[in-house]
Design a protein around this motif. Structure first.
Motif, PDB file in Angstrom:
ATOM      1  N   VAL A 145     -67.747 -37.775  10.806  1.00 54.41           N
ATOM      2  CA  VAL A 145     -68.188 -37.688   9.031  1.00 54.41           C
ATOM      3  C   VAL A 145     -69.549 -38.118   8.830  1.00 54.41           C
ATOM      4  O   VAL A 145     -70.466 -37.494   8.195  1.00 54.41           O
ATOM      5  CB  VAL A 145     -67.326 -38.668   8.121  1.00 54.41           C
ATOM      6  N   ASN A 146     -70.168 -39.282   9.372  1.00 53.93           N
ATOM      7  CA  ASN A 146     -71.435 -39.553   9.300  1.00 53.93           C
ATOM      8  C   ASN A 146     -72.341 -38.578   9.755  1.00 53.93           C
ATOM      9  O   ASN A 146     -73.584 -38.453   9.206  1.00 53.93           O
ATOM     10  CB  ASN A 146     -71.667 -41.069   9.890  1.00 53.93           C
ATOM     11  N   ASN A 206     -61.740 -29.825   1.969  1.00 54.48           N
ATOM     12  CA  ASN A 206     -60.880 -28.956   0.574  1.00 54.48           C
ATOM     13  C   ASN A 206     -60.690 -30.084  -0.406  1.00 54.48           C
ATOM     14  O   ASN A 206     -60.923 -29.763  -1.558  1.00 54.48           O
ATOM     15  CB  ASN A 206     -59.735 -28.350   1.202  1.00 54.48           C
ATOM     16  N   THR A 207     -60.442 -31.344  -0.308  1.00 54.18           N
ATOM     17  CA  THR A 207     -60.099 -32.349  -1.283  1.00 54.18           C
ATOM     18  C   THR A 207     -61.420 -32.558  -2.254  1.00 54.18           C
ATOM     19  O   THR A 207     -61.384 -32.396  -3.369  1.00 54.18           O
ATOM     20  CB  THR A 207     -59.531 -33.159  -0.712  1.00 54.18           C
ATOM     21  N   ILE A 267     -57.557 -33.162   9.705  1.00 55.38           N
ATOM     22  CA  ILE A 267     -58.066 -34.292   8.664  1.00 55.38           C
ATOM     23  C   ILE A 267     -59.555 -33.783   8.107  1.00 55.38           C
ATOM     24  O   ILE A 267     -59.519 -33.979   6.946  1.00 55.38           O
ATOM     25  CB  ILE A 267     -58.197 -35.723   9.301  1.00 55.38           C
ATOM     26  N   SER A 268     -60.164 -33.222   8.968  1.00 53.89           N
ATOM     27  CA  SER A 268     -61.393 -32.911   8.405  1.00 53.89           C
ATOM     28  C   SER A 268     -61.384 -31.941   7.693  1.00 53.89           C
ATOM     29  O   SER A 268     -62.334 -31.865   6.594  1.00 53.89           O
ATOM     30  CB  SER A 268     -62.441 -32.509   9.768  1.00 53.89           C
ATOM     31  N   ALA A 303     -65.765 -39.448   1.317  1.00 56.93           N
ATOM     32  CA  ALA A 303     -65.481 -38.844   2.469  1.00 56.93           C
ATOM     33  C   ALA A 303     -65.055 -39.663   3.700  1.00 56.93           C
ATOM     34  O   ALA A 303     -64.060 -39.535   4.408  1.00 56.93           O
ATOM     35  CB  ALA A 303     -66.680 -37.831   3.114  1.00 56.93           C
ATOM     36  N   ARG A 304     -65.831 -40.895   3.731  1.00 62.11           N
ATOM     37  CA  ARG A 304     -65.518 -41.959   4.804  1.00 62.11           C
ATOM     38  C   ARG A 304     -64.288 -42.552   4.327  1.00 62.11           C
ATOM     39  O   ARG A 304     -63.394 -42.638   5.279  1.00 62.11           O
ATOM     40  CB  ARG A 304     -66.770 -42.723   4.595  1.00 62.11           C
ATOM     41  N   ILE A 305     -63.967 -42.922   3.015  1.00 63.83           N
ATOM     42  CA  ILE A 305     -62.513 -43.580   2.706  1.00 63.83           C
ATOM     43  C   ILE A 305     -61.532 -42.754   2.977  1.00 63.83           C
ATOM     44  O   ILE A 305     -60.386 -43.208   3.496  1.00 63.83           O
ATOM     45  CB  ILE A 305     -62.776 -44.098   1.404  1.00 63.83           C
ATOM     46  N   LEU A 306     -61.488 -41.602   2.683  1.00 66.05           N
ATOM     47  CA  LEU A 306     -60.599 -40.498   2.551  1.00 66.05           C
ATOM     48  C   LEU A 306     -60.204 -40.206   4.031  1.00 66.05           C
ATOM     49  O   LEU A 306     -59.075 -40.178   4.442  1.00 66.05           O
ATOM     50  CB  LEU A 306     -60.810 -39.242   2.036  1.00 66.05           C
ATOM     51  N   THR A 307     -61.173 -40.192   4.882  1.00 62.17           N
ATOM     52  CA  THR A 307     -60.919 -39.785   6.267  1.00 62.17           C
ATOM     53  C   THR A 307     -60.215 -41.236   6.911  1.00 62.17           C
ATOM     54  O   THR A 307     -59.355 -40.860   7.682  1.00 62.17           O
ATOM     55  CB  THR A 307     -62.297 -39.767   7.153  1.00 62.17           C
TER      56      THR A 307
END
Length: 338
Positions: free
Chosen positions: A195-196, A109-110, A103-104, A136-140
């Protein structure tokens, strides 16, 4: 007692195991396969025997300067195991680390493929850059939810790198514990924390990186630029010093100036550079602050939106829009010096 409260201790145990495994400062994941094989081969043995075999496996496979310290740490962890459930949850946490890594990488990459518009030092570009943290937070969160829901249907996307045998083992454990442990609720907070932490680690250098990109884009060779990351050079806190036409140009870059502008009084004794620039968004730059800064010979560059919409700033000699940070402007400043 409600089932979610009844299983709280099991959920906390699982969360704790994931936290320890995901953040281990020696790479437990490198010896994931020997550990999983050890548990599989000895599944019929007692809890005490499994604890001993687990520690023996660590002893045989770890190679780290802090090996003894880490074995002691995991000995304490193993001593908390109360049943075979604890071993299963440890296995599940080990396997889910492959999901975390996948996921990371997918998020990284996205977002790296996104392109922003506008001058790199403009407000609009800065806003887009800051939004990447939210993205990044939302996509994760979205990927975590989708993947963990699909795990119950024995599906994994191709970007999760895990071999078929381990995948089968993961599916079996998810099926076994999906009604006892809220895997998603334990997994997601750890992902967001990760992520944070990444955002916090990178935040300080993002604006400075854009300043560096700007310098390179106007034709200053990277080899002629020294980046100091808020280090003091002589009496001034520089972020960059670059060379152009036998002159040394110092840059102090900060999204917002706050009280940092007061340091420029030190330029009265400056002999480190021929020119000094203050590069900032300019959102907190008042005409009074700007006049104080330029009075010490510093040239100020602000976001084009700030420059365009503030007539008082436009009247100050030595204050420019970042779109004017060009070799043409540098050449003009050299002529003025002569």
């Amino acid at each position: 007692m409600p089932r979610d409260v009844e299983n709280l201790s099991l959920n906390v145990e699982f969360y704790t195991l994931m936290k320890r495994i995901f953040s281990s400062d020696f790479n437990l994941i490198k010896i994931k396969d020997p550990l999983l094989d050890c548990f599989r081969k000895n599944s019929n043995k007692s809890l005490i025997e499994n604890k001993d075999l687990f520690l023996q496996c660590l002893e045989s496979n770890l190679s780290n300067s802090k090996k003894a310290e880490k074995i002691e740490e995991y000995t304490r962890l193993a001593n908390l195991w109360e049943s075979k459930n604890s071993i299963d949850l440890f296995r599940l946490a080990l396997l889910l680390n492959s999901v975390k890594i996948g996921i990371s990488e997918k998020v990284k990459n996205t977002l790296s493929k996104k392109s922003y518009f506008g001058d790199k030092l403009s407000l609009v570009y800065d806003s887009q850059s800051c939004n990447s943290a939210y993205e990044a937070r939302i996509l994760t969160s979205i990927l975590s939810k989708t993947i963990l829901l699909n795990l119950q249907n024995q599906k994994l996307p191709n970007y999760i790198k895990i071999d078929n045998n381990r995948k089968k083992e993961l599916f079996q454990l998810v099926k076994k514990y999906s009604k006892k442990v809220d895997i998603f609720s334990c997994f997601l907070p750890i992902m967001i924390e990760s992520v944070n932490q990444s955002i916090i680690s990178n935040a300080g250098g993002i604006y400075e990186d854009r300043v560096l990109e700007k310098l390179i884009s106007i034709g200053i060779p990277k080899s002629d630029i020294v980046q100091y990351k808020h280090s003091e050079v002589g009496s001034i806190e520089h972020d960059f010093i670059f060379k152009y036409k036998n002159k040394k140009w110092g840059i102090s870059s900060k999204r917002t100036l706050r009280e940092r502008y007061k340091q420029y009084v030190n330029l009265l004794e400056n002999n480190e550079t021929d020119f000094m620039f203050a590069i900032t968004l300019g959102t907190d730059l008042t005409p009074s602050k700007a006049k104080t800064i330029v009075s010490f010979g510093v040239k100020i560059f602000v976001a084009p939106e700030i420059y365009k919409n503030n007539k008082d700033l436009q009247k100050i000699k030595g204050l420019y829009s970042t779109t004017q940070l060009t070799k043409k402007t540098l050449d003009k400043l050299i002529k003025e010096l002569i």
